[in-house]
Design an enzyme around this catalytic site. Structure first.
Site, mmCIF file in Angstrom:
data_model
loop_
_atom_site.group_PDB
_atom_site.id
_atom_site.type_symbol
_atom_site.label_atom_id
_atom_site.label_comp_id
_atom_site.label_asym_id
_atom_site.label_seq_id
_atom_site.Cartn_x
_atom_site.Cartn_y
_atom_site.Cartn_z
ATOM 1 N N CYS A 217 -5.146 54.166 108.043
ATOM 2 C CA CYS A 217 -5.302 54.233 109.510
ATOM 3 C C CYS A 217 -5.477 52.854 110.149
ATOM 4 C CB CYS A 217 -6.477 55.125 109.872
ATOM 5 S SG CYS A 217 -6.274 56.774 109.210
ATOM 6 N N HIS B 153 -8.819 53.575 116.891
ATOM 7 C CA HIS B 153 -8.110 54.574 116.084
ATOM 8 C C HIS B 153 -8.680 55.947 116.430
ATOM 9 C CE1 HIS B 153 -6.557 56.949 112.930
ATOM 10 N NE2 HIS B 153 -7.694 57.019 112.250
ATOM 11 N N ASN C 50 -5.315 63.052 114.582
ATOM 12 C CA ASN C 50 -5.334 61.766 113.888
ATOM 13 C C ASN C 50 -3.919 61.471 113.374
ATOM 14 O OD1 ASN C 50 -5.642 59.665 112.066
ATOM 15 N ND2 ASN C 50 -7.476 60.494 111.105
#
Ligand code: UT7
Length: 330
Positions: free
Chosen positions: A113, A254, A284
């Site tokens: 990520c 993020h 996500n």
């Protein structure tokens, strides 16, 4: 020579998967998902759409908005944990092929990520060292292909999508990316992992039966390390650059969980107007989440030339990073 953040673009696949859809697939509820994560929907790529297809479409938008011709791009860096092919060729090579750009370096970054911030650090370094002038960086993910749709602890979290940016050389210091910090700690390698189908546990009947080629996560433990690490990392980059949190126009973290975002933002004294939050609609999307969120505010007309952006990310590895970036686009 400095590196300037010239443009952003994104691509979001059409199909939407809601929490209500997931209620029919695993033992979960809209209430649980909303309360624990803030996610309401996520987008899912079509069967015949691969990660490079998503990245290519995001790249086209970023290149068009940068005002440079695609022939001027002299490097392509793609961050992804869901590449088109397990080992080779890289997704960056596939995107270069789709863009019809050859004879320049193209490679992938594996930093989960945090991948987009790792790609940004790479682009900044290549430009400042004089080795490149216009770098296309991409975060692209088809996570629906590596999510275990029988595991309610993870399948509710992830979505597909891509974001891209053009980073260009400039002599104008006011346009320059102020700072990028990246880091990792491999002792947490098994907190967030796809245990199978690499060389550690090659693809086999057993690996498939163990569903080892899908994402596994120690969610609660990851959550705690993420909040602590991100808070310290963001505080450090602000202090190091003598920038007060109040002068950040857009905090673009993020998008893993709204509780992580709000915990970090409140520890730093950032107001809700400063925080960009897209986790509710996209879930996500790993390395794509920061450029997708940035693209949203750009398209809403909220991201203006000169605005100071604060980026942060945390992911498998563990890896993490933060960046202070004035927007140098139009
Ligand atoms: O992007 C890279 C970084 N990723 C992250 O930073 C993600 C970090 N982790 C998280 O966001 C959160 O830990 C989760 C959203 C994954 C989980 O939230 P949590 O508050 O940490 O829940 P938990 O894992 O402690 O689970 C609480 C309960 C458990 O039941 P028991 O043991 O208390 O009976 C789980 O089995 O919730 C249960 N549970 C669910 N219930 C309904 C877990 N998943 C679900 C579900 N629906 N989908």
């Amino acid at each position: 020579m400095y590196a300037a953040f010239r443009s952003v673009g994104a691509y979001v696949p059409q199909k939407v998967l809601t929490n209500q859809d997931l209620e029919k697939m695993v033992d979960t509820s809209d209430e649980w998902i909303t309360k624990r994560t803030g996610i309401k929907t996520r987008h899912i790529a079509a069967h015949d759409e691969s990660t490079s297809d998503l990245g290519f479409k995001a790249a086209l938008v970023a290149i068009e908005r940068s005002g440079i011709a695609k022939e001027q791009i002299d490097m392509i860096v793609c961050a992804t944990i869901s590449p088109d092919y397990l080992c080779m060729p890289s997704t960056a090579c596939m995107i270069a092929k789709r863009l019809d750009i050859a004879n320049i370096p193209a490679f992938d970054i594996s930093a989960a990520c945090s991948g987009f911030i790792y790609a940004l650090a790479t682009a900044k370094s290549f430009i400042e060292s004089g080795m490149a002038k216009n770098i296309l960086i991409i975060g692209a993910e088809k996570l629906s292909a590596i999510v275990d749709w029988q595991d309610r602890t993870t399948c509710i979290l992830f979505g597909d999508g891509a974001g891209a940016a053009v980073i260009s050389a400039t002599e104008n210091r006011e346009e320059a990316i102020t700072d990028v910090h990246i880091a990792a700690d491999g002792k947490y390698y098994d907190y967030l992992i796809t245990p199978g189908c690499g060389t550690n546990k090659p693809c086999s009947q057993i690996a498939l039966e163990e569903r080892a080629c899908f994402i596994k996560m120690k969610g609660n433990e990851t959550f705690k390390v993420a909040v602590k690490t991100l808070t310290n990392d963001v505080r450090d980059i602000l202090e190091k650059n003598s920038i007060d949190a109040s002068s950040i126009t857009h905090f673009i973290p993020h998008q893993a969980n709204y509780r992580i975002l709000t915990a970090v933002a409140s520890a730093l004294g950032l107001s809700s107007e400063q925080v960009v939050m897209t986790v509710a609609k996209y879930g996500n999307t790993s390395s794509a989440s920061i450029p997708m969120a940035m693209n949203d505010i750009y398209e809403e007309g909220k991201l203006k030339r000169g605005d100071m952006m604060l980026l942060d990310a945390f992911g498998g590895g563990f890896t993490w990073g933060s960046a202070l970036v004035p927007f140098a686009g139009n």
